[in-house]
Design a protein around this motif. Structure first.
Motif, mmCIF file in Angstrom:
data_model
loop_
_atom_site.group_PDB
_atom_site.id
_atom_site.type_symbol
_atom_site.label_atom_id
_atom_site.label_comp_id
_atom_site.label_asym_id
_atom_site.label_seq_id
_atom_site.Cartn_x
_atom_site.Cartn_y
_atom_site.Cartn_z
ATOM 1 N N ALA A 268 -4.727 2.621 -0.978
ATOM 2 C CA ALA A 268 -3.419 2.568 -1.633
ATOM 3 C C ALA A 268 -2.432 3.547 -1.003
ATOM 4 O O ALA A 268 -1.229 3.302 -0.990
ATOM 5 N N LEU A 269 -2.952 4.647 -0.453
ATOM 6 C CA LEU A 269 -2.063 5.647 0.134
ATOM 7 C C LEU A 269 -1.656 5.314 1.568
ATOM 8 O O LEU A 269 -0.746 5.923 2.118
ATOM 9 N N SER A 270 -2.371 4.385 2.176
ATOM 10 C CA SER A 270 -2.045 4.034 3.576
ATOM 11 C C SER A 270 -1.911 2.519 3.711
ATOM 12 O O SER A 270 -2.402 1.908 4.654
ATOM 13 N N LEU A 271 -1.221 1.946 2.729
ATOM 14 C CA LEU A 271 -1.115 0.490 2.635
ATOM 15 C C LEU A 271 -0.447 -0.129 3.858
ATOM 16 O O LEU A 271 -0.708 -1.287 4.206
ATOM 17 N N ALA A 272 0.417 0.656 4.516
ATOM 18 C CA ALA A 272 1.126 0.113 5.682
ATOM 19 C C ALA A 272 0.136 -0.350 6.755
ATOM 20 O O ALA A 272 0.418 -1.270 7.522
ATOM 21 N N LYS A 273 -1.053 0.256 6.785
ATOM 22 C CA LYS A 273 -2.035 -0.104 7.814
ATOM 23 C C LYS A 273 -2.618 -1.508 7.614
ATOM 24 O O LYS A 273 -3.291 -2.043 8.484
ATOM 25 N N LYS A 274 -2.384 -2.071 6.434
ATOM 26 C CA LYS A 274 -2.839 -3.451 6.175
ATOM 27 C C LYS A 274 -2.230 -4.425 7.197
ATOM 28 O O LYS A 274 -2.833 -5.437 7.545
ATOM 29 N N GLN A 275 -1.038 -4.060 7.682
ATOM 30 C CA GLN A 275 -0.365 -4.898 8.688
ATOM 31 C C GLN A 275 -1.246 -5.141 9.909
ATOM 32 O O GLN A 275 -1.183 -6.192 10.535
ATOM 33 N N PHE A 445 11.173 -8.999 -1.879
ATOM 34 C CA PHE A 445 11.574 -7.697 -2.445
ATOM 35 C C PHE A 445 10.418 -6.724 -2.251
ATOM 36 O O PHE A 445 9.498 -6.665 -3.068
ATOM 37 N N SER A 446 10.472 -5.964 -1.163
ATOM 38 C CA SER A 446 9.270 -5.220 -0.774
ATOM 39 C C SER A 446 8.821 -4.199 -1.826
ATOM 40 O O SER A 446 7.629 -3.956 -1.990
ATOM 41 N N GLU A 447 9.764 -3.659 -2.586
ATOM 42 C CA GLU A 447 9.335 -2.684 -3.605
ATOM 43 C C GLU A 447 8.530 -3.349 -4.708
ATOM 44 O O GLU A 447 7.512 -2.832 -5.163
ATOM 45 N N LEU A 448 9.028 -4.523 -5.121
ATOM 46 C CA LEU A 448 8.294 -5.249 -6.162
ATOM 47 C C LEU A 448 6.913 -5.647 -5.645
ATOM 48 O O LEU A 448 5.901 -5.552 -6.331
ATOM 49 N N TRP A 449 6.916 -6.106 -4.379
ATOM 50 C CA TRP A 449 5.647 -6.559 -3.804
ATOM 51 C C TRP A 449 4.632 -5.415 -3.749
ATOM 52 O O TRP A 449 3.478 -5.581 -4.149
ATOM 53 N N SER A 450 5.083 -4.230 -3.273
ATOM 54 C CA SER A 450 4.111 -3.118 -3.203
ATOM 55 C C SER A 450 3.643 -2.748 -4.603
ATOM 56 O O SER A 450 2.496 -2.348 -4.778
ATOM 57 N N GLN A 451 4.515 -2.904 -5.580
ATOM 58 C CA GLN A 451 4.056 -2.570 -6.932
ATOM 59 C C GLN A 451 2.915 -3.499 -7.368
ATOM 60 O O GLN A 451 1.908 -3.068 -7.922
ATOM 61 N N LEU A 452 3.090 -4.798 -7.053
ATOM 62 C CA LEU A 452 2.018 -5.751 -7.380
ATOM 63 C C LEU A 452 0.721 -5.350 -6.693
ATOM 64 O O LEU A 452 -0.361 -5.357 -7.283
#
Ligand code: ADP
Ligand code: GLC
Length: 477
Positions: A268-275, A445-452
């Protein structure tokens, strides 16, 4: 300390065709951790894979057959697994239910009746294993004769029968019952007879001391005609003995932070790496590598239960949206063919892998943005749980365990931070299409998406809670 014998036709990682194996491979270790002495018994299929040693333990005679019992461990654990070794039935290529060509075994009744009879001998401590369980925990129709046969014994262990799927019942002609030498006193309307047929599952439903199923919603649903397959009357009659316990998952095996199969671990803290997993997945299936476009996935047995027909009906419109669709599955040949045709016609948008591929399943969970599970019914479902753990947002139909584990993205659920996915009600392509569009919109909406994603990743689906519920049930018996 309670002693529990688990009986199952499949156990991960020894052999797996679906979620039953996942559960039978991960619930016993959780029970052991809580202090239950749990052991497993299953057939010794040729396809079993293990690195653990397998050795001969004893020979029992059942129904005039000499059957060996082999012993091994559930890989990576201390849990004893007994393998029912009868080469004439099990030493062939194929899986527990179908042969190498994909055709159902012609002797399925014989194969699983043998598993049941040996399980009964072990349960009664007549298997020369020097171990006597307090409880025998049976799973699905393949083990249904165990509670029935044990009901004829005095001083028997208590029995629990877990329904993982009511759609598979082990229904055979009446004559099979005679051919298998099943005691006559079990053949009657309140026994193994079901509309003139011989029913394995009814052995569990009618004779087990307790019945469980794998989600609270499914426990209610199977008491209705739509989901009960003719057993709704019996199940509502037994509702005091019936309980729904949601499945957990193996949080070590399905852990994005330590998954050896994926491009780069993340949490959750390094979610950007999912890319990185997303790009690797797109490259693997030869779709354009594009971080912006949402990747939809589906990993499933391709059968009617899973709503594959709804997907097929949606595909023409779905593929006009800005998304990619990656599918892994096998099953119904007609579904396979149609899905493949769509992929061939849309090579820039859709990729289909037919077959069973455990590693790819992990890579898809890590690399996807959205996971599709439009099941017509779903006793529990595991992929929507794996998805949430991997920050992959599930789209599910509101049924069974899917209804119990995914919270629809709505203004109020965003506000109270409970939204984890998208839920639709009607089993129609129109309703599915609507949530697909809704998810594409929210993805923008990237903020909403990350919240999900984060809401899902923070949920606890480890076995501990559910294993405690099983333990409480064992204590009552
Ligand atoms: P079911 O048991 O009804 O098939 P579940 O959702 O409970 O459904 O479990 C399915 C399990 O099987 C999951 O672990 C899923 O990843 C796995 N699975 C299904 N099809 C495939 C496939 N083609 N390749 C790899 N894993 C698969
Ligand atoms: C069955 C069901 C699935 C469930 C699995 C494990 O195969 O179809 O919903 O998750 O069993 O209990």
């Amino acid at each position: 300390m309670k002693k529990v014998l688990f009986v199952s036709s499949e156990v991960y990682p020894l052999i797996k065709t679906g979620g039953l194996a996942d559960v039978c491979g991960s619930l016993p270790p959780a029970l052991l951790e809580l202090g239950t002495d749990v052991r497993l018994i299953m057939p010794n299929y040729q396809a079993i894979k293990t690195t653990e040693e397998i050795y001969f333990k004893s020979t029992v005679q059942v129904n005039r057959m000499d059957v060996n019992i082999l012993e091994t461990r559930l890989p990576g654990t201390q849990i004893v697994v007994w393998l029912v070794d009868y080469p004439m039935f099990f030493d062939f290529p194929g899986n527990p239910y179908v042969d190498e060509k994909g055709d159902p075994w012609l002797n399925s009744a014989e194969r699983f009746a043998l598993l049941c009879r040996v399980a009964v001998e072990v349960s009664m401590n007549r298997g020369y294993l020097d171990w006597e369980p307090d409880i025998v925990h049976c799973n699905d129709w393949q083990t249904g004769l165990v509670p029935a046969l044990l009901s004829l014994e005095t001083h028997r262990p208590a029995t629990v029968f877990t329904i993982h799927n009511m759609a598979y019942q082990g229904l055979f002609p009446k004559e099979t019952c005679g051919l298998l030498n099943i005691p006559r006193e079990l053949w009657h309307l309140d026994g193994l007879e079901f509309n003139g047929f011989f029913s394995f599952i009814k052995g569990g439903l009618a004779y087990a001391d307790r019945i469980t199923t794998v989600s609270p919603t499914y426990a209610e649903e199977i008491q209705t005609a739509e989901f009960g397959y003719g057993f709704e009357g019996l199940l509502s009659h037994r509702k005091e003995d019936l309980i729904g316990i949601i499945n957990g998952i193996d949080v070590e095996h399905w852990n994005p932070k330590a998954d050896i199969h994926i491009a780069a671990p993340y949490d959750a803290l390094s979610l950007a790496k999912k890319q990185l997993s997303k790009s690797a997945l797109q490259a693997k299936v030869a779709l354009p590598v594009d971080n912006k476009v949402p990747v939809f996935t589906l990993i499933s047995r391709l059968v009617e239960q899973k709503g594959i027909d709804l997907i097929l009906d949606c595909l023409p419109e779905m593929l006009t949206l800005p998304l990619q669709f990656i599918l892994l599955g096998s099953g119904d040949k007609v579904f396979e063919q149609k899905l493949n045709d769509f992929a061939k016609q849309n090579p820039e948008k859709m990729a289909v892998t037919l077959g069973y591929d455990e590693v790819m399943a992990h890579q898809m969970e890590a690399g996807a943005d959205v996971f599709l599970m439009p099941s017509r019914f779903e006793p529990c479902g595991l992929n929507q749980l794996y998805s949430q753990r991997y920050g992959t947002v599930p789209i599910v139909r509101k049924t069974g365990g899917l209804a119990d584990t995914v919270c629809d993205a709505l203004p109020e659920t965003f506000t109270n931070k409970t939204a984890t996915g998208f839920v639709f009600d009607d089993a129609t392509a129109g309703a599915l299409m609507e949530v697909i569009k809704r998810s594409v919109l929210v993805y923008g909406f990237s903020e909403l998406w990350s919240q999900l994603q984060l809401n899902g990743m923070q949920k606890d689906y480890s076995w501990l809670r559910s294993a405690k519920e099983y333990q409480a049930l064992y204590e009552q018996l």
